[in-house]
Design a protein around this motif. Structure first.
Motif, PDB file in Angstrom:
ATOM      1  N   ASP A 236      27.705  43.416  38.260  1.00 24.31           N
ATOM      2  CA  ASP A 236      28.951  43.674  37.533  1.00 24.31           C
ATOM      3  C   ASP A 236      30.013  44.229  38.478  1.00 24.31           C
ATOM      4  OD1 ASP A 236      27.603  42.976  35.203  1.00 24.31           O
ATOM      5  OD2 ASP A 236      27.471  45.013  34.433  1.00 24.31           O
ATOM      6  N   VAL A 237      29.610  45.200  39.301  1.00 26.33           N
ATOM      7  CA  VAL A 237      30.534  45.817  40.255  1.00 26.33           C
ATOM      8  C   VAL A 237      31.137  44.756  41.169  1.00 26.33           C
ATOM      9  CG1 VAL A 237      30.627  47.292  42.312  1.00 26.33           C
ATOM     10  CG2 VAL A 237      29.499  48.113  40.238  1.00 26.33           C
ATOM     11  N   ALA A 238      30.287  43.910  41.750  1.00 25.67           N
ATOM     12  CA  ALA A 238      30.764  42.901  42.695  1.00 25.67           C
ATOM     13  C   ALA A 238      31.713  41.909  42.025  1.00 25.67           C
ATOM     14  CB  ALA A 238      29.578  42.165  43.315  1.00 25.67           C
ATOM     15  N   ALA A 239      31.370  41.493  40.794  1.00 21.28           N
ATOM     16  CA  ALA A 239      32.207  40.513  40.097  1.00 21.28           C
ATOM     17  C   ALA A 239      33.537  41.120  39.662  1.00 21.28           C
ATOM     18  CB  ALA A 239      31.455  39.963  38.880  1.00 21.28           C
ATOM     19  N   LEU A 240      33.517  42.321  39.080  1.00 19.45           N
ATOM     20  CA  LEU A 240      34.761  42.941  38.623  1.00 19.45           C
ATOM     21  C   LEU A 240      35.650  43.295  39.807  1.00 19.45           C
ATOM     22  CD1 LEU A 240      36.542  44.017  36.372  1.00 19.45           C
ATOM     23  CD2 LEU A 240      35.243  46.163  36.438  1.00 19.45           C
ATOM     24  N   ALA A 241      35.075  43.852  40.869  1.00 21.61           N
ATOM     25  CA  ALA A 241      35.880  44.195  42.040  1.00 21.61           C
ATOM     26  C   ALA A 241      36.549  42.954  42.612  1.00 21.61           C
ATOM     27  CB  ALA A 241      35.008  44.863  43.102  1.00 21.61           C
ATOM     28  N   GLU A 242      35.817  41.835  42.672  1.00 23.20           N
ATOM     29  CA  GLU A 242      36.408  40.600  43.193  1.00 23.20           C
ATOM     30  C   GLU A 242      37.537  40.106  42.298  1.00 23.20           C
ATOM     31  OE1 GLU A 242      34.917  36.050  44.158  1.00 23.20           O
ATOM     32  OE2 GLU A 242      33.632  37.740  44.718  1.00 23.20           O
ATOM     33  N   ALA A 243      37.328  40.135  40.989  1.00 19.96           N
ATOM     34  CA  ALA A 243      38.382  39.687  40.070  1.00 19.96           C
ATOM     35  C   ALA A 243      39.635  40.542  40.199  1.00 19.96           C
ATOM     36  CB  ALA A 243      37.863  39.713  38.632  1.00 19.96           C
ATOM     37  N   LEU A 244      39.470  41.857  40.345  1.00 23.25           N
ATOM     38  CA  LEU A 244      40.628  42.756  40.438  1.00 23.25           C
ATOM     39  C   LEU A 244      41.326  42.631  41.793  1.00 23.25           C
ATOM     40  CD1 LEU A 244      39.197  45.954  38.700  1.00 23.25           C
ATOM     41  CD2 LEU A 244      40.613  44.140  37.712  1.00 23.25           C
TER      42      LEU A 244
ATOM     43  N   ALA B  28      43.295  39.447  41.774  1.00 22.04           N
ATOM     44  CA  ALA B  28      44.489  39.610  40.944  1.00 22.04           C
ATOM     45  C   ALA B  28      45.559  40.416  41.683  1.00 22.04           C
ATOM     46  CB  ALA B  28      44.121  40.308  39.638  1.00 22.04           C
ATOM     47  N   LYS B  29      45.146  41.459  42.389  1.00 17.87           N
ATOM     48  CA  LYS B  29      46.086  42.270  43.161  1.00 17.87           C
ATOM     49  C   LYS B  29      46.784  41.441  44.223  1.00 17.87           C
ATOM     50  CE  LYS B  29      46.020  46.754  45.625  1.00 17.87           C
ATOM     51  NZ  LYS B  29      46.900  46.494  46.729  1.00 17.87           N
ATOM     52  N   ARG B  30      46.028  40.593  44.911  1.00 24.76           N
ATOM     53  CA  ARG B  30      46.602  39.751  45.962  1.00 24.76           C
ATOM     54  C   ARG B  30      47.605  38.750  45.410  1.00 24.76           C
ATOM     55  NH1 ARG B  30      40.672  38.981  48.661  1.00 24.76           N
ATOM     56  NH2 ARG B  30      40.696  40.870  49.973  1.00 24.76           N
ATOM     57  N   LEU B  31      47.359  38.316  44.170  1.00 26.85           N
ATOM     58  CA  LEU B  31      48.264  37.339  43.536  1.00 26.85           C
ATOM     59  C   LEU B  31      49.409  38.010  42.789  1.00 26.85           C
ATOM     60  CD1 LEU B  31      45.572  34.865  42.145  1.00 26.85           C
ATOM     61  CD2 LEU B  31      47.121  34.471  44.081  1.00 26.85           C
TER      62      LEU B  31
ATOM     63  N   ILE C 275      46.351  43.755  36.568  1.00 26.30           N
ATOM     64  CA  ILE C 275      44.887  43.883  36.565  1.00 26.30           C
ATOM     65  C   ILE C 275      44.336  44.329  35.217  1.00 26.30           C
ATOM     66  CG2 ILE C 275      44.818  44.383  39.042  1.00 26.30           C
ATOM     67  CD1 ILE C 275      44.358  47.355  38.235  1.00 26.30           C
ATOM     68  N   GLY C 276      45.213  44.749  34.297  1.00 25.85           N
ATOM     69  CA  GLY C 276      44.748  45.329  33.054  1.00 25.85           C
ATOM     70  C   GLY C 276      44.711  44.386  31.872  1.00 25.85           C
ATOM     71  N   GLU C 277      45.043  43.137  32.065  1.00 29.72           N
ATOM     72  CA  GLU C 277      45.010  42.202  30.945  1.00 29.72           C
ATOM     73  C   GLU C 277      44.943  40.775  31.459  1.00 29.72           C
ATOM     74  OE1 GLU C 277      48.591  42.852  28.782  1.00 29.72           O
ATOM     75  OE2 GLU C 277      49.858  41.860  30.241  1.00 29.72           O
ATOM     76  N   GLY C 278      44.669  39.860  30.552  1.00 35.17           N
ATOM     77  CA  GLY C 278      44.723  38.445  30.885  1.00 35.17           C
ATOM     78  C   GLY C 278      43.589  37.950  31.752  1.00 35.17           C
ATOM     79  N   GLU C 279      43.914  37.045  32.668  1.00 37.65           N
ATOM     80  CA  GLU C 279      42.932  36.278  33.415  1.00 37.65           C
ATOM     81  C   GLU C 279      41.945  37.111  34.231  1.00 37.65           C
ATOM     82  OE1 GLU C 279      40.734  33.097  34.411  1.00 37.65           O
ATOM     83  OE2 GLU C 279      42.331  33.228  32.906  1.00 37.65           O
ATOM     84  N   PRO C 280      42.349  38.187  34.913  1.00 37.55           N
ATOM     85  CA  PRO C 280      41.349  38.940  35.687  1.00 37.55           C
ATOM     86  C   PRO C 280      40.190  39.445  34.829  1.00 37.55           C
ATOM     87  CG  PRO C 280      43.563  39.588  36.330  1.00 37.55           C
ATOM     88  CD  PRO C 280      43.714  38.711  35.130  1.00 37.55           C
TER      89      PRO C 280
END
Length: 427
Positions: free
Chosen positions: A330-338, A341-344, A348-353
């Protein structure tokens, strides 16, 4: 608990608030802080309590994929000296006081060797105390990670553009995202209104450490007894040179109190009856801990300005030793998604991430929850026809090399859609 008073949130520039200072919460906090997020970690216990042996006498199985996650976040080096590699796993059906069945399943890490390179261990056994000490030191070494301890969550509200978390002292924190890593009884999950599907097993997990006469040779054993699995997991020798293993003993709930009330010698004798003499004489080292066993799953992992990780999202039977590993995935997947999202430049608090994280983790967790529940139900009985069928099944898998390799890689966290960290890449 859901109500939020009208007080003004603390004027702090926070990106993320993590509720929960356990192993999953601290790991996630370190990873997100290193990625440039401004993070507050809310911990119900002071650091000294987190690292005390009496707080948690368990050891954890760290799969190879999880080791890569910890290594990628710069956390593994502090744990590695006291991590015992698992090179073989032997699974057998047994009855108390009788030899294990001659039909068994043997996982050997050497079967995964490729292109002349040595295969990695199947996993590692590390005392939770060691993991927590390494993580507490890592948290305290990161200036961008604020560690609020002791502190606890009493309320949560999703507002336009921010999450507000209320603490027991009446103060509030505002951030773009709140993350619940606060365990099976997660106050933040409760405050958010996310419901659970759950049931209790009629079993208790008894955990302790033993010393034994003979070396374990880095072999983990799992005996399936009528009351539930009895696992003997290899640990590093202690400072006095004693050979050690961690015991995870699943017992019927109605028998637990009587077993825990036994004197140390009688308790050790009960363990010896269940495991036999393959490691020579055994003796209890230190204390004993008992944990009621439960399966639970959150109806969703995310909500407006909120994500759940680890036991706040799911809790499974310890039959396969995968509880912490699921949390680290979970940590690895959520950290990668966030981080992506930050790079794009995304919120980070809603939507696609958050949708990406939930889609990524939910199916994997559900499949393992179902598999462990089925295994426990299949093996925790003494019906003769069922015993015969499951013994034949173990033997069949043991002879099917391709299937066995697939199962080993899955247990090691090296299959499926792996996050970058689990592939050995940078976040």
């Amino acid at each position: 608990m859901n109500a939020m008073n009208a007080a003004t949130p603390r004027e702090e520039a926070l990106d993320i608030v993590i509720a929960g200072g356990g192993m999953v919460g601290m790991t996630l906090g370190c990873g997100l802080a290193d990625a440039g997020f401004r993070v507050a970690l809310i911990d119900a216990l002071p650091a000294a309590a987190r690292t005390a042996t009496r707080h948690d006498g368990r050891s954890s199985a760290i799969a190879e994929g999880s080791r890569r996650v910890l290594e990628g976040l710069g956390l593994w080096a502090a744990m590695a000296p006291e991590a015992c590699p698992i090179l073989d796993i032997r699974v057998s059906d047994a009855r108390i006081g009788e030899p294990a069945s001659s039909l068994f399943l043997h996982y050997d890490h050497r079967e995964l060797a490729q292109d002349g390179e040595a295969a990695p261990p199947l996993g590692y056994i590390v005392e939770n105390r060691v993991i927590r000490e390494a993580l507490v030191a890592a948290v305290q070494a990161r200036p961008s990670l604020r560690h609020l301890a002791p502190a606890s969550v009493t309320g949560f509200a999703a507002k336009p553009g921010r999450a507000e978390v209320e603490l027991a002292d009446g103060s509030r924190l505002a951030a773009r995202l709140a993350i619940a890593a606060d365990g099976r009884d997660s106050p933040l999950r409760t405050a958010s209104g996310i419901r659970l599907a759950a049931w209790d097993y009629p079993q208790t997990g008894i955990v302790c450490t033993i010393a034994h006469e003979l070396p374990h040779e880095n072999v983990a054993h799992e005996h399936f007894l009528p009351s539930g699995p009895f696992a003997v997991l290899p640990m590093t020798d202690d400072a006095e040179g004693r050979h050690r293993s961690s015991i995870v003993w699943t017992e019927r709930r109605e028998r637990t109190a009587a077993l825990l009330a036994l004197e140390d010698a009688a308790f050790s004798a009960e363990m010896q009856r269940r495991f036999g003499m393959s490691l020579g004489r055994i003796a209890l080292l230190g204390g004993r801990w008992a944990y009621p066993l439960r399966l639970q799953h959150a109806e969703r992992y995310t909500g407006p300005r909120l994500a759940l990780v680890g036991d706040a999202a799911h809790a499974i039977h310890p039959i396969a030793g995968q509880g912490l590993n699921l949390g680290l995935r979970d940590v690895a997947a959520l950290a990668e998604a966030l981080v992506d999202a930050k790079r794009l430049g995304l919120d980070i608090g809603e939507g696609e991430p958050l949708l990406c994280y939930e889609r990524w983790r939910r199916v994997d967790n559900l499949l393992l929850m179902a598999a462990t529940d089925l295994l426990n139900r299949l093996f925790s009985n003494d019906l003769a026809p069922v015993r015969l069928l499951r013994d034949l099944g173990l033997a069949a898998v043991n002879r099917a090399a391709p299937l066995k390799r697939t199962l080993m890689r899955h247990a090691m966290g090296l299959s499926g859609d792996m996050p970058r960290l689990a592939r050995g890449e940078k976040l």
